[in-house]
Design a protein around this motif. Sequence first.
Motif, short mmCIF file in Angstrom:
data_model
loop_
_atom_site.label_atom_id
_atom_site.label_comp_id
_atom_site.label_asym_id
_atom_site.label_seq_id
_atom_site.Cartn_x
_atom_site.Cartn_y
_atom_site.Cartn_z
N GLY A 312 -3.85 11.53 -3.20
CA GLY A 312 -3.32 11.64 -1.84
C GLY A 312 -2.53 10.42 -1.46
O GLY A 312 -1.68 9.95 -2.21
N SER A 313 -2.86 9.86 -0.28
CA SER A 313 -2.10 8.73 0.24
C SER A 313 -2.52 7.39 -0.37
O SER A 313 -1.84 6.38 -0.16
N ALA A 314 -3.65 7.34 -1.11
CA ALA A 314 -4.18 6.04 -1.55
C ALA A 314 -3.17 5.22 -2.37
O ALA A 314 -2.99 4.02 -2.11
N PRO A 315 -2.46 5.83 -3.34
CA PRO A 315 -1.46 5.02 -4.07
C PRO A 315 -0.32 4.52 -3.18
O PRO A 315 0.18 3.41 -3.38
N ALA A 316 0.08 5.34 -2.19
CA ALA A 316 1.15 4.92 -1.27
C ALA A 316 0.68 3.72 -0.45
O ALA A 316 1.44 2.78 -0.19
N ILE A 347 -6.64 -0.34 1.51
CA ILE A 347 -6.95 1.02 1.03
C ILE A 347 -8.24 1.53 1.68
O ILE A 347 -8.33 2.70 2.06
N ASP A 348 -9.23 0.63 1.84
CA ASP A 348 -10.48 1.04 2.50
C ASP A 348 -10.27 1.41 3.96
O ASP A 348 -10.93 2.31 4.48
N LEU A 349 -9.35 0.69 4.64
CA LEU A 349 -9.22 0.85 6.09
C LEU A 349 -8.29 1.99 6.52
O LEU A 349 -8.48 2.57 7.57
N VAL A 350 -7.29 2.29 5.72
CA VAL A 350 -6.33 3.33 6.13
C VAL A 350 -6.91 4.71 5.78
O VAL A 350 -7.38 4.92 4.67
N GLU A 351 -6.85 5.61 6.73
CA GLU A 351 -7.44 6.93 6.53
C GLU A 351 -6.70 7.71 5.44
O GLU A 351 -5.47 7.78 5.44
N TRP A 352 -7.47 8.29 4.51
CA TRP A 352 -6.91 9.08 3.40
C TRP A 352 -6.25 10.34 3.96
O TRP A 352 -6.79 10.97 4.86
N VAL A 362 5.90 8.38 4.39
CA VAL A 362 6.38 7.34 5.30
C VAL A 362 5.27 6.95 6.29
O VAL A 362 5.07 5.76 6.58
N THR A 363 4.51 7.93 6.76
CA THR A 363 3.41 7.64 7.68
C THR A 363 2.34 6.78 7.01
O THR A 363 1.90 5.76 7.57
N ALA A 364 1.92 7.18 5.83
CA ALA A 364 0.90 6.40 5.10
C ALA A 364 1.41 4.99 4.83
O ALA A 364 0.68 4.00 4.99
N ASP A 365 2.68 4.90 4.45
CA ASP A 365 3.31 3.61 4.15
C ASP A 365 3.29 2.71 5.38
O ASP A 365 2.89 1.54 5.31
N SER A 366 3.68 3.25 6.53
CA SER A 366 3.79 2.36 7.70
C SER A 366 2.41 1.99 8.25
O SER A 366 2.19 0.87 8.69
N GLU A 367 1.44 2.94 8.16
CA GLU A 367 0.06 2.58 8.55
C GLU A 367 -0.45 1.44 7.68
O GLU A 367 -1.05 0.47 8.18
N ALA A 368 -0.21 1.55 6.39
CA ALA A 368 -0.70 0.53 5.46
C ALA A 368 -0.05 -0.83 5.74
O ALA A 368 -0.72 -1.86 5.70
#
Length: 380
Positions: A312-316, A347-352, A362-368
């Motif tokens: 999912g989003s974890a690698p991003a 990675i632990d803090l951003v929701e998968w 883009v959303t996962a990227d900017s949250e991270a």
Amino acid sequence: MSRPVVVLGATGSIGTQTLEVAENLGLEVVGLAARRPTDEFAATAKLFPDAQIAVAGGSTGDRDHFKATVGDRCSFGTEAVVQLSATPDVTVVNGIVGAAGLMSSVACLEAGNRLALANKESLVAGGPVVKSALASGGEIIPVDSEHSALYQCLLGEPMDSVERLILTASGGPFRGKTADELAEVTPEEALNHPTWDMGRRITIDSATMFNKGLEIIEAHFLFDMPYDRIEVVIHPQSIVHSLVEYVDGSLKAHVGHPDMRIPIQYALTAPGRQPSPAKPFSLAGLSLEFEDADREAFRAIDIAFEAGRAGGSAPAVLNAADEVAVEAFLQGRLGFTGIARVVAETIDLVEWRELVTVEDVVTADSEARGVAASLISGAC
Ligand code: MG
């Protein structure tokens, strides 16, 4: 016959080497893109008077100045770069750094083009999105030396005969250092890579081994290989670029000079081959060493395996957090071992989340990026 070439990231390390390779092969360059409207890019654009030119960023003043120098064939904005990637019947060499690289990869594949992929974000951050774009009939030929090596070792072999993919890693400038010693290293020391001459982020990523972490994830998506059948081995000479082990106990290795012009050229001419300016290779007198990576000192490999398996989003998130952490390290705001810590905590803090569209990435990227930046400034 090889197709005309569009070069994204034309002033970067991959871009300038691609232009050299294209000239040597006599290939037409029909498009050039870069992040900024610099004098350097204007000078490159003038060498290719028939190419379309796209510039992702830059102020209005800089753009006007650039257009006055280069002419009406310029267009501006991320969208212009993405459109250039959809030029029909070309090979797009994607050497862009960042999210614009992902959108360009998707546009290239959706147009049915060949994607000579040097942009790591495309598959690391947007793997599932890029894979679905492939359904439109385009193809990916990897440019990264390890993946080009694996691609070539796999030619003609059924995938069910593959036991393992073995990625080689130079180990970077800090091979052999303990975690305590690593905590003290400076950006200057980290920027001094022993075998490869590359951009700044990838050089720091090689020192932390996050570069190898990203390559593990890339290999997973490129070759549909489960993570438990991908391995990393340290090989300081960077002569064996990677290996494939088969179920019968045979191993195929790809061997050659650490010269990026070779995998770049292969991505342009595959499945054919052409003479190249690379110097002749001599085996006599060579000694090649291989050893296990020190995964305690270099946490990046395990962090990448974990993020890859989470999917999912974890690698991003890993990719974005690493980019932010590397920048902070280069600016002296974060220690060297802080890079891995910030990436793991982000990675632990951003929701998968699941990744379906470029917007999801883009959303996962900017949250991270936000989370990593606050971790670095100590705000959370
Ligand atoms: Mg590589």
